[in-house]
Design a protein around this motif. Structure first.
Motif, PDB file in Angstrom:
ATOM      1  N   GLN A 288      -8.460  15.153  -7.137  1.00  0.00           N
ATOM      2  CA  GLN A 288      -7.657  14.971  -5.933  1.00  0.00           C
ATOM      3  C   GLN A 288      -6.192  14.706  -6.286  1.00  0.00           C
ATOM      4  N   PRO A 289      -5.257  15.449  -5.644  1.00  0.00           N
ATOM      5  CA  PRO A 289      -3.834  15.259  -5.921  1.00  0.00           C
ATOM      6  C   PRO A 289      -3.195  14.142  -5.085  1.00  0.00           C
ATOM      7  N   VAL A 290      -4.006  13.434  -4.282  1.00  0.00           N
ATOM      8  CA  VAL A 290      -3.498  12.305  -3.498  1.00  0.00           C
ATOM      9  C   VAL A 290      -4.268  11.058  -3.917  1.00  0.00           C
ATOM     10  N   ILE A 291      -3.516  10.003  -4.258  1.00  0.00           N
ATOM     11  CA  ILE A 291      -4.132   8.775  -4.764  1.00  0.00           C
ATOM     12  C   ILE A 291      -3.585   7.607  -3.946  1.00  0.00           C
ATOM     13  N   GLU A 292      -4.468   6.807  -3.392  1.00  0.00           N
ATOM     14  CA  GLU A 292      -4.083   5.635  -2.600  1.00  0.00           C
ATOM     15  C   GLU A 292      -3.994   4.419  -3.523  1.00  0.00           C
TER      16      GLU A 292
ATOM     17  N   LEU B 262      -3.575   8.892 -12.832  1.00  0.00           N
ATOM     18  CA  LEU B 262      -2.331   8.198 -12.499  1.00  0.00           C
ATOM     19  C   LEU B 262      -2.238   6.911 -13.301  1.00  0.00           C
ATOM     20  N   ARG B 263      -1.035   6.646 -13.791  1.00  0.00           N
ATOM     21  CA  ARG B 263      -0.765   5.386 -14.495  1.00  0.00           C
ATOM     22  C   ARG B 263       0.243   4.590 -13.676  1.00  0.00           C
ATOM     23  N   LEU B 264      -0.019   3.299 -13.560  1.00  0.00           N
ATOM     24  CA  LEU B 264       0.883   2.364 -12.894  1.00  0.00           C
ATOM     25  C   LEU B 264       1.307   1.353 -13.950  1.00  0.00           C
ATOM     26  N   ASP B 265       2.585   1.337 -14.265  1.00  0.00           N
ATOM     27  CA  ASP B 265       3.121   0.450 -15.304  1.00  0.00           C
ATOM     28  C   ASP B 265       2.388   0.630 -16.629  1.00  0.00           C
ATOM     29  N   GLY B 266       2.018   1.885 -16.933  1.00  0.00           N
ATOM     30  CA  GLY B 266       1.366   2.211 -18.194  1.00  0.00           C
ATOM     31  C   GLY B 266      -0.142   2.070 -18.184  1.00  0.00           C
ATOM     32  N   ASN B 267      -0.707   1.455 -17.135  1.00  0.00           N
ATOM     33  CA  ASN B 267      -2.155   1.249 -17.051  1.00  0.00           C
ATOM     34  C   ASN B 267      -2.791   2.304 -16.151  1.00  0.00           C
TER      35      ASN B 267
ATOM     36  N   ASP C  51       0.846  -1.196   0.000  1.00  0.00           N
ATOM     37  CA  ASP C  51       0.000   0.000   0.000  1.00  0.00           C
ATOM     38  C   ASP C  51       0.884   1.249   0.000  1.00  0.00           C
ATOM     39  N   VAL C  52       0.528   2.228  -0.820  1.00  0.00           N
ATOM     40  CA  VAL C  52       1.301   3.462  -0.894  1.00  0.00           C
ATOM     41  C   VAL C  52       0.371   4.623  -1.241  1.00  0.00           C
ATOM     42  N   ARG C  53       0.699   5.793  -0.730  1.00  0.00           N
ATOM     43  CA  ARG C  53      -0.041   7.020  -1.033  1.00  0.00           C
ATOM     44  C   ARG C  53       0.802   7.826  -2.024  1.00  0.00           C
ATOM     45  N   VAL C  54       0.240   8.100  -3.183  1.00  0.00           N
ATOM     46  CA  VAL C  54       0.912   8.897  -4.208  1.00  0.00           C
ATOM     47  C   VAL C  54       0.412  10.328  -4.080  1.00  0.00           C
ATOM     48  N   ARG C  55       1.360  11.250  -3.920  1.00  0.00           N
ATOM     49  CA  ARG C  55       1.009  12.665  -3.765  1.00  0.00           C
ATOM     50  C   ARG C  55       1.583  13.445  -4.941  1.00  0.00           C
ATOM     51  N   LEU C  56       0.722  14.207  -5.606  1.00  0.00           N
ATOM     52  CA  LEU C  56       1.132  15.001  -6.765  1.00  0.00           C
ATOM     53  C   LEU C  56       1.373  16.444  -6.356  1.00  0.00           C
ATOM     54  N   GLU C  57       2.411  17.034  -6.913  1.00  0.00           N
ATOM     55  CA  GLU C  57       2.699  18.458  -6.705  1.00  0.00           C
ATOM     56  C   GLU C  57       2.251  19.191  -7.962  1.00  0.00           C
ATOM     57  N   LEU C  58       1.512  20.285  -7.767  1.00  0.00           N
ATOM     58  CA  LEU C  58       0.954  21.021  -8.897  1.00  0.00           C
ATOM     59  C   LEU C  58       0.964  22.505  -8.573  1.00  0.00           C
ATOM     60  N   ARG C  59       1.614  23.306  -9.429  1.00  0.00           N
ATOM     61  CA  ARG C  59       1.665  24.771  -9.255  1.00  0.00           C
ATOM     62  C   ARG C  59       1.474  25.426 -10.602  1.00  0.00           C
ATOM     63  N   PRO C  60       0.580  26.370 -10.739  1.00  0.00           N
ATOM     64  CA  PRO C  60      -0.404  26.859  -9.777  1.00  0.00           C
ATOM     65  C   PRO C  60      -1.445  25.778  -9.502  1.00  0.00           C
ATOM     66  N   ALA C  61      -2.441  26.114  -8.688  1.00  0.00           N
ATOM     67  CA  ALA C  61      -3.487  25.158  -8.320  1.00  0.00           C
ATOM     68  C   ALA C  61      -4.202  24.643  -9.571  1.00  0.00           C
ATOM     69  N   LEU C  62      -4.806  23.477  -9.436  1.00  0.00           N
ATOM     70  CA  LEU C  62      -5.519  22.849 -10.539  1.00  0.00           C
ATOM     71  C   LEU C  62      -6.613  23.780 -11.065  1.00  0.00           C
TER      72      LEU C  62
ATOM     73  N   LEU D 156       5.401   4.743 -11.998  1.00  0.00           N
ATOM     74  CA  LEU D 156       4.265   5.644 -11.816  1.00  0.00           C
ATOM     75  C   LEU D 156       4.442   6.857 -12.703  1.00  0.00           C
ATOM     76  N   ARG D 157       3.336   7.335 -13.249  1.00  0.00           N
ATOM     77  CA  ARG D 157       3.364   8.556 -14.056  1.00  0.00           C
ATOM     78  C   ARG D 157       1.991   9.196 -13.979  1.00  0.00           C
ATOM     79  N   ALA D 158       1.945  10.487 -13.701  1.00  0.00           N
ATOM     80  CA  ALA D 158       0.673  11.209 -13.618  1.00  0.00           C
ATOM     81  C   ALA D 158       0.451  12.004 -14.890  1.00  0.00           C
ATOM     82  N   GLU D 159      -0.821  12.191 -15.213  1.00  0.00           N
ATOM     83  CA  GLU D 159      -1.196  12.962 -16.393  1.00  0.00           C
ATOM     84  C   GLU D 159      -2.217  14.023 -15.994  1.00  0.00           C
TER      85      GLU D 159
END
Length: 193
Positions: free
Chosen positions: A134-138, A121-126, A102-113, A149-152
């Motif tokens: 929400q910028p936090v994904i469990e 969020l993609r995990l291994d391309g999926n 289990d892991v919490r993925v936190r995204l940084e975004l500036r300026p605000a969304l 991991l890669r965010a879009e």
């Protein structure tokens, strides 16, 4: 005279002939050794050389204005936000056995969304979950091994506006092959031998 020396001499003579546009003559002595010269008085026979082939190089491709190549080779659309990255977990982090995948993925975004923009969020391309704000994904119950991991960042139509760099995450999990692992829950007690 040995064979490599003859080849070198032939090459040098061909270059001299190309530079001066002279005729090259070939002679063979009594022992069968071949020599080349630009002097016709030795009784050699003229050698016809084929012209040197020259192929022009291809022009470079025009630069792309809409995308830039990302770290892992995927095209990254033009930047819209000053900062868009995966803040946690860190690149190369290891999720220990006790975390149970289990892991919490936190995204940084500036300026605000901005209004109408979504995060995915993609995990291994999926795709892990539908796009949301929400910028936090469990993430739960990840399998052992290496994950990427890669965010879009998406617009209202679902088009990718921006991507983060890929983050590599290593997950450790308990194994039935390691019965003495303190984090491994056994279904029955192990006999002591």
């Amino acid at each position: 005279m040995d064979r490599p020396m003859i080849v070198l001499l032939l090459y040098l003579l061909m270059m001299t002939q190309a530079a001066g546009d002279q005729t090259l003559y070939r002679t063979t002595d009594a022992r069968g050794h071949v020599s080349f010269s630009d002097d016709p008085s030795r009784g050699g026979e003229p050698v016809e050389l084929a012209p040197i082939s020259v192929v022009p190089s291809l022009p470079p491709p025009p630069p792309s204005t809409s995308t830039a190549s990302g770290r892992d080779g995927m095209d990254t659309p033009s930047r819209i936000y000053d900062a868009f990255a995966i803040a946690a977990p860190a690149d190369g982090a290891t999720l220990p056995t006790g975390a149970a995948g289990d892991v919490r993925v936190r995204l940084e975004l500036r300026p605000a969304l901005r209004e109408g923009h979504l995060l995915r969020l993609r995990l291994d391309g999926n795709i892990v979950r539908p796009a949301a704000r929400q910028p936090v994904i469990e993430l739960t119950n990840l399998s052992r091994g290496e994950h990427h991991l890669r965010a879009e960042l998406l617009d209202a139509r679902g088009q990718v506006l921006q991507r983060t760099s890929a983050v590599t995450l290593y997950v450790q999990r308990a194994s039935v092959n390691m019965p003495r692992n303190p984090h491994h829950v056994h279904s029955r007690p192990q006999a002591v031998r």
